[in-house]
Design a protein around this motif. Structure first.
Motif, mmCIF file in Angstrom:
data_model
loop_
_atom_site.group_PDB
_atom_site.id
_atom_site.type_symbol
_atom_site.label_atom_id
_atom_site.label_comp_id
_atom_site.label_asym_id
_atom_site.label_seq_id
_atom_site.Cartn_x
_atom_site.Cartn_y
_atom_site.Cartn_z
ATOM 1 N N ALA A 142 0.806 -1.208 0.000
ATOM 2 C CA ALA A 142 0.000 0.000 0.000
ATOM 3 C C ALA A 142 0.839 1.258 0.000
ATOM 4 C CB ALA A 142 -0.939 0.001 1.207
ATOM 5 N N SER A 143 2.051 1.172 0.565
ATOM 6 C CA SER A 143 2.926 2.339 0.578
ATOM 7 C C SER A 143 3.677 2.492 -0.729
ATOM 8 C CB SER A 143 3.934 2.233 1.739
ATOM 9 O OG SER A 143 4.784 1.105 1.542
ATOM 10 N N ILE A 144 3.618 1.466 -1.580
ATOM 11 C CA ILE A 144 4.332 1.503 -2.856
ATOM 12 C C ILE A 144 3.366 1.781 -4.003
ATOM 13 C CG2 ILE A 144 5.791 0.169 -4.432
ATOM 14 C CD1 ILE A 144 6.655 -1.484 -2.029
ATOM 15 N N VAL A 145 2.182 1.098 -3.981
ATOM 16 C CA VAL A 145 1.227 1.197 -5.074
ATOM 17 C C VAL A 145 -0.100 1.707 -4.530
ATOM 18 C CG1 VAL A 145 -0.029 -0.055 -6.848
ATOM 19 C CG2 VAL A 145 2.328 -0.676 -6.313
ATOM 20 N N SER A 146 -0.628 2.754 -5.113
ATOM 21 C CA SER A 146 -1.970 3.242 -4.812
ATOM 22 C C SER A 146 -2.905 2.754 -5.917
ATOM 23 C CB SER A 146 -1.987 4.774 -4.736
ATOM 24 O OG SER A 146 -3.312 5.241 -4.619
ATOM 25 N N MET A 147 -3.822 1.827 -5.567
ATOM 26 C CA MET A 147 -4.686 1.240 -6.580
ATOM 27 C C MET A 147 -5.673 2.270 -7.154
ATOM 28 S SD MET A 147 -3.460 -1.645 -6.966
ATOM 29 C CE MET A 147 -4.643 -2.199 -8.165
ATOM 30 N N ASP A 148 -6.061 3.246 -6.352
ATOM 31 C CA ASP A 148 -6.922 4.305 -6.892
ATOM 32 C C ASP A 148 -6.183 5.098 -7.966
ATOM 33 O OD1 ASP A 148 -9.065 3.652 -5.318
ATOM 34 O OD2 ASP A 148 -8.517 5.024 -3.687
ATOM 35 N N THR A 149 -4.875 5.343 -7.712
ATOM 36 C CA THR A 149 -4.076 6.056 -8.715
ATOM 37 C C THR A 149 -3.918 5.219 -9.970
ATOM 38 O OG1 THR A 149 -2.891 7.230 -6.971
ATOM 39 C CG2 THR A 149 -1.860 7.154 -9.153
ATOM 40 N N GLU A 150 -3.657 3.928 -9.783
ATOM 41 C CA GLU A 150 -3.467 3.055 -10.949
ATOM 42 C C GLU A 150 -4.762 2.940 -11.761
ATOM 43 O OE1 GLU A 150 -0.489 2.061 -11.815
ATOM 44 O OE2 GLU A 150 0.196 3.137 -10.028
ATOM 45 N N ARG A 151 -5.909 2.945 -11.075
ATOM 46 C CA ARG A 151 -7.188 2.898 -11.799
ATOM 47 C C ARG A 151 -7.363 4.147 -12.665
ATOM 48 N NH1 ARG A 151 -12.219 4.712 -10.620
ATOM 49 N NH2 ARG A 151 -11.538 5.386 -8.544
ATOM 50 N N GLN A 152 -6.982 5.299 -12.132
ATOM 51 C CA GLN A 152 -7.062 6.528 -12.908
ATOM 52 C C GLN A 152 -6.089 6.521 -14.076
ATOM 53 O OE1 GLN A 152 -9.277 8.916 -12.508
ATOM 54 N NE2 GLN A 152 -10.216 7.980 -10.707
ATOM 55 N N VAL A 153 -4.895 5.924 -13.851
ATOM 56 C CA VAL A 153 -3.898 5.842 -14.927
ATOM 57 C C VAL A 153 -4.431 4.983 -16.066
ATOM 58 C CG1 VAL A 153 -1.600 4.972 -15.532
ATOM 59 C CG2 VAL A 153 -1.928 6.283 -13.426
ATOM 60 N N ALA A 154 -5.031 3.832 -15.707
ATOM 61 C CA ALA A 154 -5.529 2.916 -16.746
ATOM 62 C C ALA A 154 -6.624 3.566 -17.582
ATOM 63 C CB ALA A 154 -6.042 1.638 -16.104
ATOM 64 N N ALA A 155 -7.355 4.538 -16.996
ATOM 65 C CA ALA A 155 -8.433 5.216 -17.723
ATOM 66 C C ALA A 155 -8.008 6.594 -18.218
ATOM 67 C CB ALA A 155 -9.658 5.343 -16.817
ATOM 68 N N SER A 156 -6.688 6.812 -18.380
ATOM 69 C CA SER A 156 -6.181 8.115 -18.810
ATOM 70 C C SER A 156 -6.106 8.212 -20.333
ATOM 71 C CB SER A 156 -4.792 8.366 -18.214
ATOM 72 O OG SER A 156 -3.867 7.427 -18.723
ATOM 73 N N THR A 157 -5.955 9.435 -20.788
ATOM 74 C CA THR A 157 -5.864 9.667 -22.241
ATOM 75 C C THR A 157 -4.613 9.037 -22.826
ATOM 76 O OG1 THR A 157 -7.061 11.746 -21.921
ATOM 77 C CG2 THR A 157 -5.861 11.479 -23.980
ATOM 78 N N LYS A 158 -3.471 9.092 -22.093
ATOM 79 C CA LYS A 158 -2.227 8.506 -22.592
ATOM 80 C C LYS A 158 -2.392 7.017 -22.869
ATOM 81 C CE LYS A 158 0.484 12.155 -22.304
ATOM 82 N NZ LYS A 158 1.142 12.737 -23.494
ATOM 83 N N VAL A 159 -2.996 6.313 -21.925
ATOM 84 C CA VAL A 159 -3.214 4.880 -22.133
ATOM 85 C C VAL A 159 -4.180 4.660 -23.292
ATOM 86 C CG1 VAL A 159 -4.117 2.769 -21.065
ATOM 87 C CG2 VAL A 159 -2.705 4.336 -19.729
ATOM 88 N N ALA A 160 -5.193 5.512 -23.433
ATOM 89 C CA ALA A 160 -6.147 5.381 -24.530
ATOM 90 C C ALA A 160 -5.456 5.561 -25.883
ATOM 91 C CB ALA A 160 -7.275 6.384 -24.367
ATOM 92 N N GLU A 161 -4.480 6.465 -25.950
ATOM 93 C CA GLU A 161 -3.743 6.652 -27.203
ATOM 94 C C GLU A 161 -2.946 5.400 -27.558
ATOM 95 O OE1 GLU A 161 -1.418 10.071 -26.471
ATOM 96 O OE2 GLU A 161 -3.076 11.507 -26.716
#
Length: 560
Positions: free
Chosen positions: A73-92
């Motif tokens: 939990a101190s290394i990976v924030s799953m809420d942050t990773e969820r937002q990353v997976a749904a980001s425009t960069k990943v969509a591109e």
């Protein structure tokens, strides 16, 4: 009795609530059915959408941190990773993998990323009308997320390495300067010692930065892996017809129940026997049950004579018992039966009450003073050529008007006679007082049928001329306001209301009423002139009681 306030309703307990739902069950079912049908119609018209899901396990940035038991939990924030997976960069990146010209906004509208509770799993779902496109989209976003994380880590490491290399170059320049100072200093001098010390520090720092650059090559750049590839969906995920129908049924049921209680609250009809007594201010002499076979309004029924063992006949005998008790002192002999409006059972009550009293060996005369729309003679299949109107206008004697129905020896009937043009004036004349006085002397009871009390004034004119008044209300149509208004009118003319008859009572459907009350009886209660020589039904044998003469009517003339 204190008058209830408008809109007053007795406190409802659980049984009362269930009774309301039982009475209004068809309204509840109709609203529920409409809601379900509408939802299903809308659901089946929607385009089927297929959804495919890929699962990605998110790993810590480096293997060393994971092996050193550093809290994830101190290394990976799953809420942050969820937002990353749904980001425009990943969509591109996903669009490049799909080889499509669809915009990133369009792709993200079909994307859904969720994280199961207490896991490091990303569930990446993609929806599309085409199952294959849904599968390809979910897989592309899963791989695009991992590619983006690798690119992000690689760029970060390259930036760190570039910064460390720049610092090493700067330290090497400082080291060359100090080495020159060391060469120029005299052996054993303080300058030489200071230069040597500075050289040692710079050398150590350069070695430290070089070791950091070496450590960068050991970092594991694996941000995760696809642990469940996207599958090809076999059935659409939406619309869910069962779910939509279930939700619509729940919503429709709630709306139906609410509508049922709203209609119950707005319903102005008399609420049961207690409500009837409360408004009338007099006791209920009997409750006449609803009979399903009595469907036609013009049909005449004599259960007291034709079906003496039935529940309606027993109800009329109850009226008889109560009336006999009230008349035990001999001061109640002429009784008028009245209702607020037409079609509420007053004439039926008159006919059956008269028969019941006659069956108890009482001399009974039933008189029809409804001079506008007479029906009493029909119950006994008698003619209506001569009657009350004939006597009051002087065209016939009372002996001519009294008829003897077949099968009830102690009963005599005086029909209304031809419909006059001035019924109210005839009923308010002294001739009617004399007529009632004559009937009162020769009979134990005189039961008078009147016109509806709120439709015309005839009944109110007659009310103070009789000993008592019985009010009939229909459980399915009579409104509280109409009954209250009739009571007030009778009080104003000093009518002696001794009780009421709650007619046509059905516990399951006692309040199934629609429409406005006044418009009903004012619109439908009219004069009706019967054609000469024509009767509604074939008459039975009827006799005129006593000879036709101008002499005073004697009791032995009609009871012999």
């Amino acid at each position: 009795m204190e008058e209830p306030q408008p809109g007053f309703e007795p406190t409802l307990d659980l049984r009362a609530y269930l009774s309301v739902l039982r009475r209004r069950k068809w309204s509840v079912l109709l609203v529920t059915a409409v809601a379900v049908a509408s939802a299903l119609a809308f659901s089946f018209r929607q385009t089927p959408i297929y959804t495919s899901t890929a699962k990605v396990q998110v790993k810590p940035p480096t293997a060393n941190q994971y092996l050193q038991n550093v809290p994830v939990a101190s290394i990976v924030s799953m809420d942050t990773e969820r937002q990353v997976a749904a980001s425009t960069k990943v969509a591109e990146l996903a669009a490049e993998r799909l080889g499509t010209d669809r915009s990133t906004e369009d792709l993200l509208e079909h994307l859904d990323v969720s994280v199961p509770t207490n896991t490091q799993i990303l569930e990446i779902s993609f929806s599309d009308p085409d199952p294959a496109t849904a599968q390809a989209g979910a897989q592309a976003f899963a791989q695009a997320y991992l590619d983006f994380k690798v690119q992000q880590a690689t760029q970060a490491f390259a930036s760190v390495e570039e910064a460390l290399t720049a610092k090493i170059k700067q330290l090497q320049q400082q080291l060359a300067t100090e080495q020159q100072k060391l060469a120029a200093a005299e052996p054993g001098s303080p300058q030489q010692a200071a230069a040597q010390a500075e050289i040692d520090v710079l050398t150590t720092r350069i070695a430290t930065y070089e070791n950091r650059i070496s450590d960068l090559g050991l970092i594991d750049l694996d941000p995760g892996e696809v642990i469940q590839p996207a599958d090809l969906p076999r059935s659409p995920s939406s619309p869910n017809h069962v779910l939509n129908g279930g939700l619509a049924a729940a919503l429709g049921l709630a709306l139906g129940v609410g509508l049922a209680f709203l209609r119950e609250r707005l319903d102005d009809r008399v609420v049961g026997r207690l409500g009837f007594e409360e408004i009338l201010g007099a006791p209920t002499l009997a409750v006449v049950p609803h009979v399903k076979s009595w469907r036609k309004r013009d049909r005449t029924e004599l259960p007291a004579l034709e079906n003496p063992d039935g529940a309606p006949a027993e109800a009329y005998r109850t009226i008889r018992t109560n009336l006999l008790f009230m008349a035990r002192d001999g001061d109640v002999k002429t009784v008028a039966v009245m209702s607020p409006g037409p079609g509420e059972g007053k004439t039926t009550t008159v006919a059956n009450l008269a028969v019941s009293l006659a069956q108890a060996d009482k001399r009974v005369i039933a008189v029809s003073c409804d001079l506008r729309k007479p029906r009493l003679h029909r119950f006994f299949n008698l003619g209506n050529e001569v009657g009350v109107s004939s006597v009051l206008t002087g065209r016939a004697t009372l002996n001519d008007a009294v008829l003897r129905p077949v099968g009830v020896p102690m009963l005599r009937v005086v029909p209304s006679g031809p419909v006059p043009h001035n019924p109210s004036e005839l009923l308010s004349s002294e001739r009617l007082d004399q007529l009632l006085a004559q009937l009162r002397r020769v009979a134990d009871f005189v039961i008078v049928d009147t016109a509806p009390g709120l439709a015309v004034s005839d009944g109110l004119v007659l009310a103070p001329k009789v000993d008592a008044v019985i009010v009939v209300a229909d459980a399915g149509t009579t409104s509280r306001s109409a009954l209250r208004q009739l009571r007030d009118h009778l009080e104003q003319v000093s009518g002696n209301v001794i009780g009421g008859v709650f007619n046509n009572f059905d516990p399951d459907r006692a309040r199934s009423y629609e429409g406005a009350y006044p418009s009903y009886y004012y619109g439908r209660y009219r004069y009706r002139v019967e054609e000469p020589g024509r009767r509604p039904r074939a008459p039975r044998e009827a006799e005129v009681a006593g000879p036709s003469s101008e002499e005073i009517w004697r009791s032995e003339d009609i009871w012999s």
